[in-house]
Design a protein around this motif. Structure first.
Motif, PDB file in Angstrom:
ATOM      1  N   MET A 115      -5.652  -4.592   5.957  1.00 58.72           N
ATOM      2  CA  MET A 115      -6.287  -5.834   5.536  1.00 58.72           C
ATOM      3  C   MET A 115      -7.382  -5.515   4.520  1.00 58.72           C
ATOM      4  O   MET A 115      -7.902  -4.403   4.459  1.00 58.72           O
ATOM      5  N   ARG A 116      -7.732  -6.518   3.738  1.00 55.73           N
ATOM      6  CA  ARG A 116      -8.716  -6.369   2.669  1.00 55.73           C
ATOM      7  C   ARG A 116      -8.324  -5.229   1.737  1.00 55.73           C
ATOM      8  O   ARG A 116      -9.158  -4.481   1.247  1.00 55.73           O
ATOM      9  N   ALA A 117      -7.021  -5.109   1.530  1.00 60.10           N
ATOM     10  CA  ALA A 117      -6.479  -4.072   0.655  1.00 60.10           C
ATOM     11  C   ALA A 117      -5.699  -4.762  -0.463  1.00 60.10           C
ATOM     12  O   ALA A 117      -4.630  -5.323  -0.221  1.00 60.10           O
ATOM     13  N   GLU A 118      -6.238  -4.731  -1.661  1.00 60.99           N
ATOM     14  CA  GLU A 118      -5.663  -5.463  -2.798  1.00 60.99           C
ATOM     15  C   GLU A 118      -4.891  -4.524  -3.709  1.00 60.99           C
ATOM     16  O   GLU A 118      -5.461  -3.622  -4.321  1.00 60.99           O
ATOM     17  N   ALA A 119      -3.576  -4.722  -3.787  1.00 58.75           N
ATOM     18  CA  ALA A 119      -2.746  -3.932  -4.689  1.00 58.75           C
ATOM     19  C   ALA A 119      -3.005  -4.393  -6.123  1.00 58.75           C
ATOM     20  O   ALA A 119      -2.962  -5.582  -6.411  1.00 58.75           O
ATOM     21  N   TYR A 120      -3.256  -3.429  -7.017  1.00 59.24           N
ATOM     22  CA  TYR A 120      -3.585  -3.815  -8.384  1.00 59.24           C
ATOM     23  C   TYR A 120      -2.757  -3.103  -9.453  1.00 59.24           C
ATOM     24  O   TYR A 120      -2.818  -3.459 -10.621  1.00 59.24           O
ATOM     25  N   ASP A 121      -1.966  -2.087  -9.047  1.00 57.03           N
ATOM     26  CA  ASP A 121      -1.171  -1.390 -10.063  1.00 57.03           C
ATOM     27  C   ASP A 121      -0.028  -0.639  -9.389  1.00 57.03           C
ATOM     28  O   ASP A 121       0.000  -0.492  -8.156  1.00 57.03           O
ATOM     29  N   LEU A 122       0.903  -0.167 -10.206  1.00 58.30           N
ATOM     30  CA  LEU A 122       2.049   0.588  -9.715  1.00 58.30           C
ATOM     31  C   LEU A 122       1.933   2.051 -10.111  1.00 58.30           C
ATOM     32  O   LEU A 122       1.349   2.384 -11.146  1.00 58.30           O
TER      33      LEU A 122
END
Length: 422
Positions: free
Chosen positions: A122-129
């Motif tokens: 939780m509170r983990a935002e994916a922002y790139d690959l």
């Protein structure tokens, strides 16, 4: 092999559960601290109820506070009329269940957490690959402790209609257009109020009233991009038409004190032409944003998740290479239901919503009971209740895991055998 899923909505949570129960190492990332967000899609249709039945969660689901809707009704200025009845759908699930989405997601992720190979961040935002050798090999995310890499054999974007990972993969959806946005707000409910959920249509105005037992969840439809114009006229510009369309709320409408009490949903209707890259897949709203028409967004997302698990769980568990052509099979299977559903939504937008908002809606003088027309009701109830090409779970739990007893609330302990619809 491992799977990383970005987005803890219905598509991501259901896929994570289905993969975890087959023994796949799966990590689900959700950027918020919890699932408690108001005014999200909350309609669980028979197609999803059947999936819950097939994995043994129907009984637990039906313990959640919920309300069943067996019919779909429209109320115009001349009175109510039935559009469809779900009562004759086969099996015990012949209704739409209204359940807060956060309860649904908590149920799914709590079940997934019983498997040691499931990990929820939780509170983990994916922002790139992460890309290597022309393929996606995982994702990058940030949380309270900083930025991290999560490597995976398959990375799934289930991060909604504004998907960041979809953008990073260079996938751009085709916009199909929507003539409206929606303002959500709630009002307290009294015992003398109407009992059922319904669509209210009047020339120039439209709204949906959802009975939540102790309160009404209300969706007021406005022309696309029209919020600033409405807000500039003051809160009475919202109160007045609502009180006129729903006169039983007249004495309570003042509780909407300002537009701070209102949440706006920017409606989008779009889909990707291509859902995948090597090592990467989009499902749910990330692949196809649905209009609120028919309330089927959650259910299309769940169907995507089921089809994905059915197709890929075996390869992920065994370590077999998942090729781009394999991912294309998933798109090939789920694209027709997406196209047909969106075509039906566009038809309703063009024939009902757009004319209503332009004050061109004329209520019928004779209010037909469409549910009494056998062929029309049969098509409508199956389309809304089951959708196009409903999926069935074909992958079972990992060996050695105890299976749940299925309890659908009608005294049955074995899964129902439903007619298969291809």
């Amino acid at each position: 092999m491992t799977c990383a899923i970005a987005g803890g909505g219905p598509a991501g949570a259901m896929l994570a559960l289905l993969l975890a129960r087959t023994g796949v190492e799966v990590t689900l990332l959700e950027k918020h601290a919890d699932f408690l967000r108001d005014f999200r899609g909350d309609t669980i249709h028979p197609s999803t109820l059947r999936v819950l039945d097939e994995i043994g969660l129907a009984g637990e689901f039906l313990k959640l506070p919920h309300r069943k809707a067996y019919e779909i009704s429209l109320v115009s200025d001349t009175g109510p009329m039935r559009l469809a009845s779900l009562r004759e759908l086969p099996g015990p699930y012949n209704y739409i269940a209204f359940v807060p989405q956060w309860d649904f997601l908590n149920l799914i992720t709590a079940e997934a957490a019983t498997y040691p190979n499931f990990h929820l961040k939780m509170r983990a935002e994916a922002y790139d690959l992460i890309r290597e050798d022309g393929a996606v090999r995982g994702l990058r995310y940030r949380d309270d402790t900083g930025e991290h890499e999560l490597r995976a054999d398959l990375t799934v974007a289930a991060d909604g209609r504004g998907s960041v990972l979809r953008e990073r993969a260079g996938l751009v959806p085709e916009e199909l257009g929507a003539p409206m946005d929606v303002l959500w707000f709630r009002m307290p409910r009294e015992d003398t109020d109407p009992d059922e959920t319904f669509l209210r249509v009047s020339s120039g105005h439209m709204m949906v009233a959802i009975n939540r037992e102790s309160y009404w969840q209300l969706a007021y439809v406005i022309p696309k991009g029209g919020f600033d114009r409405l807000a500039s006229q003051g809160i009475e510009a919202l109160r007045e038409p609502v009180a006129r369309m729903l006169p039983f709320l007249e004495g309570r409408i003042g509780q909407v004190r300002s537009y701070d009490d209102v949440s706006m949903l920017t409606v989008a209707l779009n889909r990707l032409r291509r859902w995948h890259r090597p090592g990467f897949l989009c499902i749910g709203d990330a692949a196809h944003a649905m209009s609120p028409v028919f309330g089927v967004g959650i259910n299309l997302a769940v169907q995507d998740a089921v089809a994905t698990a059915n197709l890929l769980a075996g390869s992920l568990r065994s370590g077999a290479l998942i090729t781009d052509s394999t991912l294309h099979l998933l798109q090939k299977r789920r694209m027709p239901p997406t196209r047909v559903t969106q075509a039906a939504q566009r038809l309703v937008q063009d024939r009902l919503i757009r004319p209503a908002l332009k004050r061109q809606f004329k209520p019928p003088r004779v209010r037909p009971d469409l549910a009494r027309i056998p062929l029309l009701n049969r098509v409508t109830r199956r389309f809304i209740g089951l959708g196009v090409r409903p999926e069935h779970v074909t992958v079972g739990p990992v060996a050695g895991r105890p299976s749940h007893n299925v309890d659908n609330g009608v005294g049955r302990e074995d899964p129902v055998e439903y007619p298969r619809m291809s």
